[in-house]
Design a protein around this motif. Structure first.
Motif, PDB file in Angstrom:
ATOM      1  N   THR A   1       6.816  -7.142  -8.682  1.00  0.00           N
ATOM      2  CA  THR A   1       6.425  -5.751  -8.942  1.00  0.00           C
ATOM      3  C   THR A   1       5.992  -5.015  -7.684  1.00  0.00           C
ATOM      4  N   SER A   2       5.797  -5.738  -6.576  1.00  0.00           N
ATOM      5  CA  SER A   2       5.345  -5.092  -5.343  1.00  0.00           C
ATOM      6  C   SER A   2       6.472  -4.338  -4.638  1.00  0.00           C
ATOM      7  N   PHE A   3       7.729  -4.601  -5.004  1.00  0.00           N
ATOM      8  CA  PHE A   3       8.832  -3.863  -4.413  1.00  0.00           C
ATOM      9  C   PHE A   3       9.143  -2.643  -5.266  1.00  0.00           C
ATOM     10  N   GLU A   4       9.586  -1.580  -4.585  1.00  0.00           N
ATOM     11  CA  GLU A   4       9.777  -0.301  -5.254  1.00  0.00           C
ATOM     12  C   GLU A   4      11.245   0.083  -5.269  1.00  0.00           C
ATOM     13  N   GLU A   5      11.531   1.188  -5.954  1.00  0.00           N
ATOM     14  CA  GLU A   5      12.915   1.604  -6.138  1.00  0.00           C
ATOM     15  C   GLU A   5      13.627   1.823  -4.808  1.00  0.00           C
ATOM     16  N   HIS A   6      12.921   2.344  -3.802  1.00  0.00           N
ATOM     17  CA  HIS A   6      13.598   2.594  -2.527  1.00  0.00           C
ATOM     18  C   HIS A   6      13.982   1.284  -1.836  1.00  0.00           C
ATOM     19  N   ASP A   7      13.245   0.187  -2.102  1.00  0.00           N
ATOM     20  CA  ASP A   7      13.611  -1.105  -1.531  1.00  0.00           C
ATOM     21  C   ASP A   7      14.930  -1.603  -2.137  1.00  0.00           C
ATOM     22  N   TYR A   8      15.045  -1.495  -3.455  1.00  0.00           N
ATOM     23  CA  TYR A   8      16.290  -1.908  -4.102  1.00  0.00           C
ATOM     24  C   TYR A   8      17.433  -0.969  -3.711  1.00  0.00           C
ATOM     25  N   ALA A   9      17.128   0.319  -3.545  1.00  0.00           N
ATOM     26  CA  ALA A   9      18.158   1.279  -3.134  1.00  0.00           C
ATOM     27  C   ALA A   9      18.666   0.971  -1.725  1.00  0.00           C
ATOM     28  N   PHE A  10      17.801   0.448  -0.871  1.00  0.00           N
ATOM     29  CA  PHE A  10      18.236   0.065   0.472  1.00  0.00           C
ATOM     30  C   PHE A  10      19.239  -1.084   0.388  1.00  0.00           C
ATOM     31  N   TYR A  11      18.928  -2.090  -0.423  1.00  0.00           N
ATOM     32  CA  TYR A  11      19.839  -3.225  -0.608  1.00  0.00           C
ATOM     33  C   TYR A  11      21.189  -2.737  -1.136  1.00  0.00           C
TER      34      TYR A  11
ATOM     35  N   VAL B   1      13.478  -6.845   2.114  1.00  0.00           N
ATOM     36  CA  VAL B   1      13.705  -6.320   0.771  1.00  0.00           C
ATOM     37  C   VAL B   1      14.306  -7.451  -0.054  1.00  0.00           C
ATOM     38  N   VAL B   2      14.258  -7.312  -1.366  1.00  0.00           N
ATOM     39  CA  VAL B   2      14.880  -8.279  -2.261  1.00  0.00           C
ATOM     40  C   VAL B   2      15.937  -7.565  -3.082  1.00  0.00           C
ATOM     41  N   GLU B   3      16.837  -8.346  -3.652  1.00  0.00           N
ATOM     42  CA  GLU B   3      17.934  -7.779  -4.426  1.00  0.00           C
ATOM     43  C   GLU B   3      17.447  -7.330  -5.802  1.00  0.00           C
ATOM     44  N   PRO B   4      18.105  -6.346  -6.414  1.00  0.00           N
ATOM     45  CA  PRO B   4      17.808  -6.030  -7.815  1.00  0.00           C
ATOM     46  C   PRO B   4      18.025  -7.260  -8.688  1.00  0.00           C
ATOM     47  N   GLY B   5      17.156  -7.476  -9.638  1.00  0.00           N
ATOM     48  CA  GLY B   5      17.254  -8.650 -10.487  1.00  0.00           C
ATOM     49  C   GLY B   5      16.692  -9.909  -9.861  1.00  0.00           C
ATOM     50  N   HIS B   6      15.960  -9.765  -8.759  1.00  0.00           N
ATOM     51  CA  HIS B   6      15.371 -10.923  -8.080  1.00  0.00           C
ATOM     52  C   HIS B   6      14.535 -11.738  -9.057  1.00  0.00           C
ATOM     53  N   GLN B   7      14.649 -13.057  -8.931  1.00  0.00           N
ATOM     54  CA  GLN B   7      13.835 -13.977  -9.729  1.00  0.00           C
ATOM     55  C   GLN B   7      12.981 -14.813  -8.796  1.00  0.00           C
ATOM     56  N   PRO B   8      11.658 -14.874  -9.028  1.00  0.00           N
ATOM     57  CA  PRO B   8      10.946 -14.187 -10.102  1.00  0.00           C
ATOM     58  C   PRO B   8      10.851 -12.687  -9.845  1.00  0.00           C
TER      59      PRO B   8
ATOM     60  N   THR C   1       0.861  -1.179   0.000  1.00  0.00           N
ATOM     61  CA  THR C   1       0.000   0.000   0.000  1.00  0.00           C
ATOM     62  C   THR C   1       0.899   1.231   0.000  1.00  0.00           C
ATOM     63  N   THR C   2       0.314   2.379  -0.282  1.00  0.00           N
ATOM     64  CA  THR C   2       1.085   3.625  -0.268  1.00  0.00           C
ATOM     65  C   THR C   2       1.630   3.910   1.122  1.00  0.00           C
ATOM     66  N   ASP C   3       0.816   3.688   2.149  1.00  0.00           N
ATOM     67  CA  ASP C   3       1.277   3.917   3.522  1.00  0.00           C
ATOM     68  C   ASP C   3       2.432   2.983   3.869  1.00  0.00           C
ATOM     69  N   SER C   4       2.326   1.724   3.469  1.00  0.00           N
ATOM     70  CA  SER C   4       3.397   0.767   3.722  1.00  0.00           C
ATOM     71  C   SER C   4       4.685   1.213   3.041  1.00  0.00           C
ATOM     72  N   SER C   5       4.578   1.663   1.813  1.00  0.00           N
ATOM     73  CA  SER C   5       5.752   2.120   1.080  1.00  0.00           C
ATOM     74  C   SER C   5       6.395   3.319   1.770  1.00  0.00           C
ATOM     75  N   ASP C   6       5.579   4.254   2.221  1.00  0.00           N
ATOM     76  CA  ASP C   6       6.105   5.446   2.896  1.00  0.00           C
ATOM     77  C   ASP C   6       6.806   5.066   4.193  1.00  0.00           C
ATOM     78  N   ARG C   7       6.229   4.133   4.944  1.00  0.00           N
ATOM     79  CA  ARG C   7       6.855   3.704   6.206  1.00  0.00           C
ATOM     80  C   ARG C   7       8.181   3.001   5.942  1.00  0.00           C
ATOM     81  N   ARG C   8       8.202   2.140   4.925  1.00  0.00           N
ATOM     82  CA  ARG C   8       9.448   1.436   4.608  1.00  0.00           C
ATOM     83  C   ARG C   8      10.524   2.413   4.157  1.00  0.00           C
ATOM     84  N   ARG C   9      10.139   3.365   3.305  1.00  0.00           N
ATOM     85  CA  ARG C   9      11.115   4.337   2.800  1.00  0.00           C
ATOM     86  C   ARG C   9      11.718   5.138   3.954  1.00  0.00           C
TER      87      ARG C   9
ATOM     88  N   GLN D   1      13.997   2.827   6.099  1.00  0.00           N
ATOM     89  CA  GLN D   1      15.233   2.489   5.390  1.00  0.00           C
ATOM     90  C   GLN D   1      16.207   3.659   5.383  1.00  0.00           C
ATOM     91  N   LYS D   2      15.701   4.870   5.168  1.00  0.00           N
ATOM     92  CA  LYS D   2      16.569   6.051   5.174  1.00  0.00           C
ATOM     93  C   LYS D   2      17.208   6.237   6.545  1.00  0.00           C
TER      94      LYS D   2
END
Length: 271
Positions: free
Chosen positions: A185-195, A175-182, A141-149, A152-153
């Motif tokens: 789409t539920s992870f956002e740029e700030h999640d990959y930036a944290f990794y 969080v998952v790594e960039p290029g995670h397989q499979p 959700t948007t709230d979840s994304s804001d809390r994670r961001r 993480q910061k």
């Protein structure tokens, strides 16, 4: 649960498992496990499994101040572990613990959130800083994304402030790594930036270091997809990585819904 009932249940479980022998001198055996806030019967199984893992560093995430969590904490202490609890752990929210055996530990100031806890452990008059982390869950959700961001910061700033040459970070980081397989789409740029931010601080993903091309997962969901959420990062100076792998026994035996991440380092060996 009254203390006498906790102790009675505790010693009943320990009778079923052999005592965990000490690792070899200079060997750091780490086990990180999301224990999914167990009730007492499942906590009993979790404690027995943790002791049988023969680890001398345990990073346990997704605890709440429940009878099950208190049973695990008191059981580890009874078996000679020093258990570091973060300030505010009894306040009702999720918290993380780091437990060590055979190495004196000193608590380190945390980031002000019981999801993270840090200790310094002593080995041959040298310190290794160990940090346990339970990252905020992706609620999609948007709230979840804001809390994670925001979390993480703040955590990356905290990690930068307390960084040491010998540093190990483990837990369900969510969080998952960039290029995670499979692809997820539920992870956002700030999640990959944290990794990648952890890597920029000189912390290497131990599983990826041991298995450069393997796609494995620590949490499996038919609805949300298989995900590698549980991680261990370490600086090269921490020691030589001997092995790092996911142990799915806790998940497949329904002790918890996560695989354990287990790693062995040889301390003071050439990195």
């Amino acid at each position: 649960m009254p203390d006498d009932l906790i102790q009675g249940a505790l010693f009943g479980s320990l009778d079923d498992e052999p005592a965990a022998p000490a690792p070899a001198p200079g060997e750091l055996r780490v086990c990180a496990l999301n224990i999914n806030n167990p009730r007492v019967p499942r906590a009993q199984q979790t404690l027995s499994w943790l002791l049988a893992s023969r680890s001398n560093v345990l990073v346990l995430t997704e605890l709440k101040p429940s009878d099950g969590a208190k049973l695990i904490i008191s059981g580890l202490a009874a078996e000679g572990f020093e258990v570091c609890l973060p300030p505010g752990w009894a306040g009702g929210s999720y918290f993380t613990v780091v437990a060590t055996r055979g190495m004196p530990q000193t608590p380190v100031d945390g980031p002000g959130d019981p999801r993270a806890v840090a200790v310094d452990v002593e080995h041959d008059d040298k310190q290794i800083r160990i940090i346990g982390l339970y990252g905020p869950t992706n609620g999609m959700t948007t709230d979840s994304s804001d809390r994670r961001r925001a979390f993480q910061k703040t955590f990356l700033e905290y990690l930068h402030a307390i960084h040491r040459p010998k540093l190990l970070l483990a837990g369900d980081i969510n969080v998952v790594e960039p290029g995670h397989q499979p692809p997820l789409t539920s992870f956002e740029e700030h999640d990959y930036a944290f990794y990648t931010g952890l890597q920029r601080l000189g912390l290497a993903d131990a599983f990826r270091q041991a298995h450069p091309a393997v796609h494995e997962h620590s949490w499996i969901s038919d609805r949300y997809g298989a995900q590698r959420l549980d991680h261990l990062f370490a600086t090269p100076a921490t020691g030589t990585l001997v092995n790092c792998a996911y142990d799915h026994t806790p998940r497949t035996s329904h002790i918890t819904d996560h695989a354990a991440l287990r790693a062995t380092f040889i301390l003071d060996a050439p990195a």
